[in-house]
Design an enzyme around this catalytic site. Structure first.
Site, PDB file in Angstrom:
ATOM      1  N   TYR A  29       1.579  -8.383  19.747  1.00  0.00           N
ATOM      2  CA  TYR A  29       2.147  -7.108  19.312  1.00  0.00           C
ATOM      3  C   TYR A  29       0.991  -6.221  18.843  1.00  0.00           C
ATOM      4  CZ  TYR A  29       6.074  -4.117  18.704  1.00  0.00           C
ATOM      5  OH  TYR A  29       6.961  -3.093  18.866  1.00  0.00           O
ATOM      6  N   HIS A  48      -6.224  -4.743  16.118  1.00  0.00           N
ATOM      7  CA  HIS A  48      -6.606  -5.811  17.051  1.00  0.00           C
ATOM      8  C   HIS A  48      -7.639  -5.296  18.063  1.00  0.00           C
ATOM      9  CE1 HIS A  48      -2.288  -7.216  16.178  1.00  0.00           C
ATOM     10  NE2 HIS A  48      -3.037  -8.212  15.751  1.00  0.00           N
ATOM     11  N   GLY A  84     -10.213 -10.039  11.213  1.00  0.00           N
ATOM     12  CA  GLY A  84     -10.096  -8.791  10.471  1.00  0.00           C
ATOM     13  C   GLY A  84     -10.162  -9.024   8.962  1.00  0.00           C
ATOM     14  N   ASP A  99      -6.896  -9.669   6.660  1.00  0.00           N
ATOM     15  CA  ASP A  99      -6.430 -10.968   6.139  1.00  0.00           C
ATOM     16  C   ASP A  99      -7.601 -11.614   5.415  1.00  0.00           C
ATOM     17  OD1 ASP A  99      -3.611 -11.384   7.495  1.00  0.00           O
ATOM     18  OD2 ASP A  99      -4.927 -10.446   8.959  1.00  0.00           O
ATOM     19  N   VAL A 126      -8.435  -1.477   9.975  1.00  0.00           N
ATOM     20  CA  VAL A 126      -8.094  -0.186  10.583  1.00  0.00           C
ATOM     21  C   VAL A 126      -6.782   0.293   9.957  1.00  0.00           C
ATOM     22  CG1 VAL A 126      -7.553   1.013  12.742  1.00  0.00           C
ATOM     23  CG2 VAL A 126      -9.275  -0.801  12.711  1.00  0.00           C
TER      24      VAL A 126
HETATM   25  P1  AMP Z   1      -2.501 -11.134  13.668  1.00  0.00           P
HETATM   26  O1  AMP Z   1      -2.111 -10.839  15.069  1.00  0.00           O
HETATM   27  O2  AMP Z   1      -1.757 -10.339  12.647  1.00  0.00           O
HETATM   28  O3  AMP Z   1      -2.558 -12.601  13.375  1.00  0.00           O
HETATM   29  O4  AMP Z   1      -3.994 -10.624  13.523  1.00  0.00           O
HETATM   30  C1  AMP Z   1      -4.998 -11.048  14.408  1.00  0.00           C
HETATM   31  C2  AMP Z   1      -6.338 -10.587  13.897  1.00  0.00           C
HETATM   32  O5  AMP Z   1      -6.341  -9.170  13.779  1.00  0.00           O
HETATM   33  C3  AMP Z   1      -6.671 -11.144  12.509  1.00  0.00           C
HETATM   34  O6  AMP Z   1      -8.047 -11.484  12.445  1.00  0.00           O
HETATM   35  C4  AMP Z   1      -6.342  -9.987  11.614  1.00  0.00           C
HETATM   36  O7  AMP Z   1      -7.064  -9.997  10.404  1.00  0.00           O
HETATM   37  C5  AMP Z   1      -6.761  -8.820  12.481  1.00  0.00           C
HETATM   38  N1  AMP Z   1      -6.101  -7.584  12.050  1.00  0.00           N
HETATM   39  C6  AMP Z   1      -4.772  -7.418  11.785  1.00  0.00           C
HETATM   40  N2  AMP Z   1      -4.540  -6.158  11.355  1.00  0.00           N
HETATM   41  C7  AMP Z   1      -5.754  -5.533  11.339  1.00  0.00           C
HETATM   42  C8  AMP Z   1      -6.180  -4.226  10.976  1.00  0.00           C
HETATM   43  N3  AMP Z   1      -5.333  -3.296  10.544  1.00  0.00           N
HETATM   44  N4  AMP Z   1      -7.501  -3.932  11.079  1.00  0.00           N
HETATM   45  C9  AMP Z   1      -8.394  -4.858  11.523  1.00  0.00           C
HETATM   46  N5  AMP Z   1      -8.043  -6.108  11.879  1.00  0.00           N
HETATM   47  C10 AMP Z   1      -6.744  -6.443  11.784  1.00  0.00           C
END
Ligand code: AMP
Length: 298
Positions: free
Chosen positions: A32, A37, A147, A150, A176
């Protein structure tokens, strides 16, 4: 961009690139996709010759009453966005590929996992550690991009790579945000229009606390109070935590000192949606009181 569904194929591909002397950067995601990302993909391209994005909604990192089934999914949209961003391989295994019916291994990292998110989601980081290990074993990367969004997860993964001797260099990329400061997240889709409107309060609370630290506030309880006050101005918010902590250990001293790196961590429910955010702040050295305190310690 090639879509890879199984682990053996992924390993073969990674090994063949390595044999050619190429480096591999991996971007683990649950899909998503949003610009957060995609910014990680940009960083990945700066580090690796080959970029693998993993897209897997990992069941083991969701608690029994959490939103695994409800987690947003849109493979076609993700595929198009990943390809446009320049991903070379999209590793998208099914759940049974990652977790066979008789899967029996657990991973538990102590210490850093028990605080903050760990208090509210007690099995979450076990699942994160397990899937990151399995994704590293499948993609065999030289670099892995995560990112700052987290933040605690980045500390847990640092611990994991050290403890298990992975030769993977971790890159932490900045958060971001939307124009009003809300950190981008796949879960933002669940916010209704009123919730979305007030959601920037999380960023404003982080900013209030950051400014307070930068203008001399050192007392953790005062800093926490500043964030709580701001968050409480929105009725629909329920706070899990809003706290300042040592950025390396997540310990919570009463007072921070000049030169300390502080992380401000927030987790709240806005209606039914749980949102997390954070901010890193260095405690300035110019404050007279603190300089005096440092002198008196000698
Ligand atoms: P997720 O799909 O939520 O598990 O996130 C996948 C990766 O994207 C993780 O390393 C998150 O920390 C990073 N991520 C999620 N949201 C953001 C954001 N707003 N800015 C930068 N990285 C992000």
């Amino acid at each position: 961009m090639k879509i890879i569904k199984n682990i053996a194929d992924m390993q073969k591909i990674s090994n063949s690139h390595r044999a050619k002397g190429e480096t591999i950067a991996v971007v683990p995601t649950m899909g998503y996709l949003h610009y957060g990302h995609l910014s990680l993909v940009k960083h990945a391209k700066d580090f690796g010759n080959v970029v693998i994005m993993t897209l897997f909604v990992n069941p083991t990192q969701f608690g029994p009453n959490e939103d695994f089934n409800r987690y947003p999914r849109d493979f076609e949209r993700d595929r198009a966005l990943a390809e446009e961003a320049g991903v070379d391989y999209l590793f998208n295994p099914e759940v049974y590929e990652m977790y066979a019916h008789d899967f029996s291994t657990t991973l538990n990292i102590s210490g850093i996992t028990q605080k903050f998110e760990g208090e509210f989601r007690p099995t979450h980081f076990d699942g994160v550690a397990l899937i990151v290990t399995k994704l590293f074993n499948a993609t065999l990367p030289d670099f892995a991009i995560f990112g700052q969004k987290d933040y605690q997860q980045t500390l847990v993964i640092k611990q994991l790579t050290r403890d298990l001797n992975y030769h993977v260099k971790l890159i932490v990329a900045p958060t971001v945000r939307e124009a009003d400061g809300l950190a981008m997240s796949s879960r933002n889709k669940f916010l209704n229009s009123e919730e979305r409107e007030v959601s920037s309060i999380i960023f404003l609370a982080l900013e209030d606390a950051r400014k307070a630290i930068e203008s001399g506030t050192r007392d953790r309880k005062v800093i926490n109070g500043i964030m709580h006050n701001r968050l409480r101005s929105v009725q629909a918010i329920r706070i899990d935590y809003a706290s300042a902590a040592d950025a390396n250990t997540l310990e919570q001293p009463n007072i921070f000192y000049a030169g300390d790196r502080v992380v401000l961590l927030i987790a709240v429910y806005l209606g039914k949606t749980r949102l997390i955010d954070n901010s890193l702040v260095s405690v300035p050295t110019t404050n007279r009181f603190i300089n005096f305190g440092e002198e008196s310690k000698k």
